[in-house]
Design an enzyme around this catalytic site. Structure first.
Site, PDB file in Angstrom:
ATOM      1  N   ALA A   1       6.004  -5.628   3.830  1.00 25.57           N
ATOM      2  CA  ALA A   1       6.095  -6.442   2.621  1.00 25.57           C
ATOM      3  C   ALA A   1       6.068  -5.516   1.417  1.00 25.57           C
ATOM      4  CB  ALA A   1       4.947  -7.454   2.556  1.00 25.57           C
ATOM      5  N   MET A   2       6.406  -6.069   0.250  1.00 17.40           N
ATOM      6  CA  MET A   2       6.415  -5.292  -0.990  1.00 17.40           C
ATOM      7  C   MET A   2       5.912  -6.156  -2.133  1.00 17.40           C
ATOM      8  SD  MET A   2       6.869  -2.539  -2.567  1.00 17.40           S
ATOM      9  CE  MET A   2       6.443  -2.404  -4.299  1.00 17.40           C
ATOM     10  N   GLU A   3       4.967  -5.592  -2.906  1.00 18.34           N
ATOM     11  CA  GLU A   3       4.207  -6.338  -3.898  1.00 18.34           C
ATOM     12  C   GLU A   3       4.908  -6.455  -5.240  1.00 18.34           C
ATOM     13  OE1 GLU A   3       2.496  -2.018  -4.034  1.00 18.34           O
ATOM     14  OE2 GLU A   3       3.283  -3.400  -2.535  1.00 18.34           O
TER      15      GLU A   3
ATOM     16  N   GLU B   1      -0.760  -8.483  -0.136  1.00 15.75           N
ATOM     17  CA  GLU B   1       0.223  -8.383  -1.218  1.00 15.75           C
ATOM     18  C   GLU B   1      -0.263  -9.127  -2.460  1.00 15.75           C
ATOM     19  OE1 GLU B   1       2.531  -6.253  -0.788  1.00 15.75           O
ATOM     20  OE2 GLU B   1       2.013  -6.035   1.326  1.00 15.75           O
TER      21      GLU B   1
END
Length: 848
Positions: free
Chosen positions: A269-271, A303
């Site tokens: 995932a990417m915040e 996240e």
């Protein structure tokens, strides 16, 4: 284009010169399948008029570049290495660049995917640590924050999302529209985001207990809309938002919160601020167990924590990466354990995340939690188990040391002091010292500036003439060779006795361990229990060992601890003993089988399954492995038939057979389940389980290309293609291995998901003899890989393809010959050094 590596010194110098006022980024996604157009205006001040600097961009073609109205040199003398020179700056500057950029298929920059099932197109950005330059020109370092105003031109039926809610959508021409987004708060480039395509979006609004109204969105590609399960994701989201806004005593810092599940993502995932992206593998198109839901919940909350730790307050340079990741790992697990139904989340943390940290901390490449990162590429290599899991474990200790209330009071003051700006480790430390009234300098040096885990051993004497009571008890502390720091530890010691077939805690004492030996007078006079468990309740970041009697009891009864956290601590110690060649693989398999039979938690059971599979793949002698797998599968068959129909345990045991079934009878059962000639009440043999069963038949030579093609025709989705790729690469056929090797090393046709699929099948340890010849080819391939692929892909391929199945003296020689080149890139050297260490561990283990 080869991109120059940014150094910390260069970043510091540019930050001293440049203050960025704003970005305006206009993106046009109607230029075809290969490129998109960007027009970017950057307004910035220069502290020393007349000085020069550079802006970062990696463009396919620069159409126009002007600084303060004058053209810039875009020839090789002015633009190279991903840098466009900006000479003769004014006090206030306007940079305008019009350029074409390329879509990628590597999960970074602006990734473009076409769904094979319906032809629909999906775009998303992924910029960490420095890929925004592949979408728009910028000053790509975390401490040059600025407001961003995005606009997007795209097909009018698409969904377009960014960090802010869209303020306006206007038709430009038939079939094409422009989305205009308002300016963001000051952000670092790496957390800006644009998502566009035929996504399916579900909206909701949530009012926190503090009264803040937050628009929520959950999206995925259209062909997966039936598996989105937005209600479950929204539930976790609402629980997390209430938890964090209460814990931090601060509102959510952004105008809305979208979560998008995207294809072929390069990480979990990417915040991105207000627009988080997740790997779509976290959507479940087949029945799955509670473990995967718990893991997804933890990622969602990790996240979300970044919205404060990282997005609101950002590290100044990548050397303080842990300020983002350790806090998010710790906070996400804390929220999972206290705000959701996953009340045993710390047990899963101990089993998975913390175990990752322990392993990383024992490699030759170990580094401090608060580390030095002189270059961007050096920082990229530190996205590892130390920056995430070890750091989170140390933070958990710090909370216990200063007190929870004081800790989070300090965190809140840190947020308030540095909101929308940047901070360093010393800033946080000062806030925590102020809130707790404790001097943390010595603590921070011991835990954040040193490397290598300590190991604690129980030492005791018993009353020989009495009833086996302790006459002396001490904890002995060791440090690894080369990392001699002995640290202060606050741990619990648990005394466990077997009662009615279960290990029950009969006594517990907390103790501060300091120096090489610490006496524990509180245990003197107590009866010696069946099991002595150091670091009970997992209070400390430390490895532990057992006395011989405790180890004997655990060999039969490790799965019977009533507390899942106690089981996790005991398993962690056993696995480390295995990794350090203090326990043989067959002995561990026997312990694991006993533990699996009595394990009631599906999350713990599947965690143990994963650990045992990894051990078999990495450490087991290929000549012994089939027998070990057959024994595991025998237990799997027994437990599969005994499990409750339709329950998670039934599915978990069926999944175990998909990588262990070895004997003719076991493989007949696998085949029967696949062909539905064997039906177990409640067991859903759906798409993912069908592929896993077929892949086991392929690995063992019971299925070939014809059956793989038939299954792909049945599941003609992108996920089905990846499953078929893995199955083909897993065939025990030299020709298929050669095809798989060519796919992995021959170009860019495979994205991240494809690389993981093909490499997973290619590297089957049961095919060690077929793979032996690829050891030398691996080292021949590495230089071209490092020169031709981006940082993430080359690290992924180098690690996935390391020829550990060829472990032996020749492989050590190949490593040494390669490492003799003193000009090797540091990140490439690290991969091979870690691989060599893995070979040595394998050989030590097999010597048992």
């Amino acid at each position: 284009m080869a991109v120059a590596d940014l150094t910390r010194a260069q970043a510091r110098a540019r930050a001293e010169l440049v203050t960025v006022r704003s970005y305006r980024v206009d993106l046009d996604f109607t230029c075809g399948d290969e490129v998109f157009a960007t027009t970017c205006e950057i307004r910035f001040a220069a502290a020393r008029p007349g000085a020069g600097t550079f802006v970062d961009l990696v463009a396919a073609r620069i159409r126009r570049a002007e600084l303060n109205g004058r053209p810039l040199d875009v020839s090789e003398s002015g633009y190279s290495g991903g840098r466009l020179a900006l000479p003769d700056l004014a006090a206030d500057n306007v940079l305008t660049v019009v350029a074409d950029f390329r879509y990628t298929n590597e999960g970074t920059g602006l990734h473009r995917t076409v769904d094979r099932t319906d032809g629909k197109v999906y775009l998303y950005t992924k910029f960490e640590p420095a890929h925004a330059r592949r979408v728009y020109p910028n000053f790509e370092q975390p401490d040059l924050k600025a407001p961003f105003t995005f606009s997007v031109v795209a097909p009018d039926h698409w969904l377009v999302l960014s960090n802010e809610p869209a303020a306006d959508r206007a038709e430009l021409r038939p079939g094409v529209a422009r989305w205009q987004f308002p300016a963001t708060p000051p952000l670092s480039t790496y957390v800006t985001a644009v998502v566009a395509g035929d996504y399916c979006l579900v909206r909701e609004s949530f009012t926190t207990r503090r009264g803040q109204v937050i628009p929520l969105g959950v999206a995925c590609r259209a062909s997966l809309a039936g598996f989105l399960g937005a209600d479950e994701i929204f539930r976790t989201t609402r629980q997390g938002l209430d938890f964090f806004t209460g814990l931090f005593d601060l509102d959510f810092p952004f105008a809305k919160y979208d979560q998008v599940f995207v294809p072929e993502f390069s990480s979990g995932a990417m915040e991105n601020a207000g627009c988080v992206t997740f790997a779509e593998e976290m959507l479940f198109r087949s029945k799955t167990t509670a473990l995967r839901y718990e893991m997804r919940s933890n990622v969602i909350l990790h996240e979300m924590a970044h919205m404060w730790f990282g997005d609101l307050v950002t590290m100044r340079w990548w050397g303080d990466l842990w300020l983002n990741e350790s806090f998010a790992d710790f906070s996400g697990t804390l929220a999972n354990s206290e705000a959701t139904r996953y009340t045993d989340a710390w047990a899963l943390f101990a089993s998975l995340r913390k175990a990752w940290g322990y392993m990383q901390d024992q490699l030759p490449s170990t580094h401090p939690v608060a580390t030095d990162a002189p270059t961007l590429s050096a920082a990229q290599a530190n996205f590892d188990g130390i920056s995430y899991a070890k750091g989170a474990s140390v933070l958990k200790q710090l909370v216990a040391y200063v007190g929870r209330e004081a800790f989070f009071r300090g965190v809140r003051e840190y947020f308030l002091a540095h909101a929308w700006g940047n901070a360093e480790f010393d800033d946080l430390l000062a806030a925590l010292e102020q809130s707790s009234g404790k001097d943390l300098r010595e603590w921070s040096v011991a835990w954040l500036r040193t490397t290598g885990p300590n190991t604690l051993h129980p030492e005791f004497e018993l009353d020989d003439e009495g009833d086996g009571r302790f006459t002396r008890f001490a904890v002995r502390q060791e440090a690894p060779v080369g990392h001699p720091t002995l640290r202060p530890h606050h741990i619990a010691i648990g005394c466990y006795d077997l009662k009615d077939g279960a290990l029950v805690r009969t006594h517990r004492v907390e103790v501060d361990v300091n120096g090489p030996r610490t006496d524990v007078p509180d245990l003197v006079g107590r009866p010696r229990p069946d099991v002595i468990l150091l670091n009970d309740d997992d209070l400390g970041y430390t490895l532990t060992r057992f006395d011989p009697q405790s180890l004997d009891v655990l060999g039969e009864h490790i799965g019977t601890f009533e507390d899942p956290l106690a089981r996790a601590v005991a398993w962690s110690s056993a696995i480390d003993m295995l990794q350090r060649a203090e326990m043989s693989v067959p002995t561990f398999f026997a312990m694991a089988i006993n533990g699996m039979r009595s394990e009631s938690s599906v999350s713990m059971l599947q965690t143990l399954h994963m650990a045992t599979r990894g051990i078999g793949r990495q450490l087991a002698d290929p000549a012994w492995l089939p027998a070990g797998l057959a024994e595991l599968a025998g237990t799997g068959v027994e437990q599969l038939y005994a499990a409750e129909p339709g329950g998670d345990l039934q599915l978990a045991w069926a999944q175990l057979l998909t990588w262990t079934a070895s004997t003719p009878d076991q493989l007949d059962l696998v085949e029967g389940l696949l062909e539905r000639t064997t039906v177990l009440p409640g067991l859903a043999v759906d798409a993912d389980l069908r592929w896993a069963l077929l892949q086991r038949l392929a690995v063992t030579g019971r299925a070939g290309e014809e059956r793989i093609a038939a299954e792909l025709a049945r599941d003609a989705t992108d996920a089905g293609v990846r499953q078929a790729q893995r199955a083909r690469a897993g065939l025990p056929d030299p020709r298929q291995k050669a095809v798989a090797w060519a796919q992995l090393t021959g170009g860019r046709q495979l994205g991240v998901a494809g690389i993981l699929a093909v490499s997973g099948g290619f590297g089957e340890p049961e095919h060690a003899a077929l793979l032996a010849s690829y050891a030398s080819e691996y080292f021949e391939f590495l230089p071209a890989l490092w020169n031709g692929r981006n940082e993430h892909i080359r690290l992924l391929l180098a690690n996935e393809l390391f020829p550990a199945t060829a472990a032996g003296p020749r492989l050590l020689d190949l490593c040494d010959t390669f490492l003799a080149d003193e000009e090797l890139d540091l990140s490439l050297r690290r991969v091979v050094v870690e691989g060599r260490d893995k070979v040595q561990r394998i050989l030590r283990s097999r010597a048992l």
